[in-house]
Design a protein around this motif. Sequence first.
Motif, PDB file in Angstrom:
ATOM      1  N   LEU A  31     -10.378  -9.899  -1.942  1.00 44.09           N
ATOM      2  CA  LEU A  31      -9.476  -8.753  -1.955  1.00 44.09           C
ATOM      3  C   LEU A  31      -8.106  -9.103  -2.520  1.00 44.09           C
ATOM      4  O   LEU A  31      -7.444  -8.265  -3.127  1.00 44.09           O
ATOM      5  CB  LEU A  31      -9.312  -8.201  -0.535  1.00 44.09           C
ATOM      6  N   PHE A  32      -7.683 -10.353  -2.303  1.00 41.47           N
ATOM      7  CA  PHE A  32      -6.381 -10.812  -2.804  1.00 41.47           C
ATOM      8  C   PHE A  32      -6.393 -12.332  -2.826  1.00 41.47           C
ATOM      9  O   PHE A  32      -6.944 -12.971  -1.923  1.00 41.47           O
ATOM     10  CB  PHE A  32      -5.242 -10.324  -1.903  1.00 41.47           C
ATOM     11  N   VAL A  86     -11.137  -7.006   6.485  1.00 37.94           N
ATOM     12  CA  VAL A  86     -10.103  -7.907   5.960  1.00 37.94           C
ATOM     13  C   VAL A  86      -9.989  -9.172   6.810  1.00 37.94           C
ATOM     14  O   VAL A  86      -9.780  -9.109   8.024  1.00 37.94           O
ATOM     15  CB  VAL A  86      -8.732  -7.204   5.925  1.00 37.94           C
ATOM     16  N   ARG A 121      -7.424  -2.616   7.169  1.00 34.67           N
ATOM     17  CA  ARG A 121      -6.174  -2.892   6.455  1.00 34.67           C
ATOM     18  C   ARG A 121      -5.324  -3.883   7.248  1.00 34.67           C
ATOM     19  O   ARG A 121      -5.279  -3.827   8.484  1.00 34.67           O
ATOM     20  CB  ARG A 121      -5.403  -1.575   6.264  1.00 34.67           C
ATOM     21  N   VAL A 153      -3.251  -5.271   2.309  1.00 37.90           N
ATOM     22  CA  VAL A 153      -4.580  -5.479   1.739  1.00 37.90           C
ATOM     23  C   VAL A 153      -5.565  -4.599   2.492  1.00 37.90           C
ATOM     24  O   VAL A 153      -5.586  -4.587   3.725  1.00 37.90           O
ATOM     25  CB  VAL A 153      -5.021  -6.953   1.845  1.00 37.90           C
TER      26      VAL A 153
END
Length: 220
Positions: free
Chosen positions: A4-5, A57, A183, A196
Amino acid sequence: MEILFENDDLLVVNKPEGIASIPERDPSRPSVRALLEAQGRGPIYVVHRLDKEVSGVLVFAKSAAVHRELNRQFEERLVRKTYLALVHGEVGPEGGLIERPLRAFGSGRMGVDDIRGKPSATEYRVLERLRGYTLLNVFPVTGRRHQIRVHLYSIGHPIAGDLRYGDRAVFRQFPRLMLHAQRVEFALPSGEPLAVEAPVAASFRAVLENLPERLGDYPG
């Protein structure tokens, strides 16, 4: 594993349900950290954990210094976490705050204990009322083990598919625990804010789409 990042300091992934965040006692069982390190992304440091049954996440630090900084933010409650949960029953108010102290009761089970429990708080907001169930956004203020699951159970709205804190006869019909870490918001080591978000897992969406076929009477 969906990334995701990622930058020089952090690696954030969309954890699938059914896999542990970090290695378990049995080294033959896969974990998110072990799989990522096997792909050459290590060493990485777990910043927080998600229950094995939970998707969403999951944040890892790439150095001990970044790990310390993110731990500080979690400890000082500077991190904003948003979960998506499908709970049994129609939740009455549009939102609320559950403040009930929690402690471990053995065998991995947590519970409410007004005398010996640690202060714990969970906010929630109703997103949609379905037939016999309610879809919530949940915001844990503190970070106790199984906190969201126990708090929602304590107000009479256990998470669908929760075989530990719900009724097995009803919830075994669900293919997964209906809790998704949607999130996470925190600050990068540079001070820049970062948010994120993890797309809702296909297994979660499938349950919502087929919910009318899955309804059962929950005792009590």
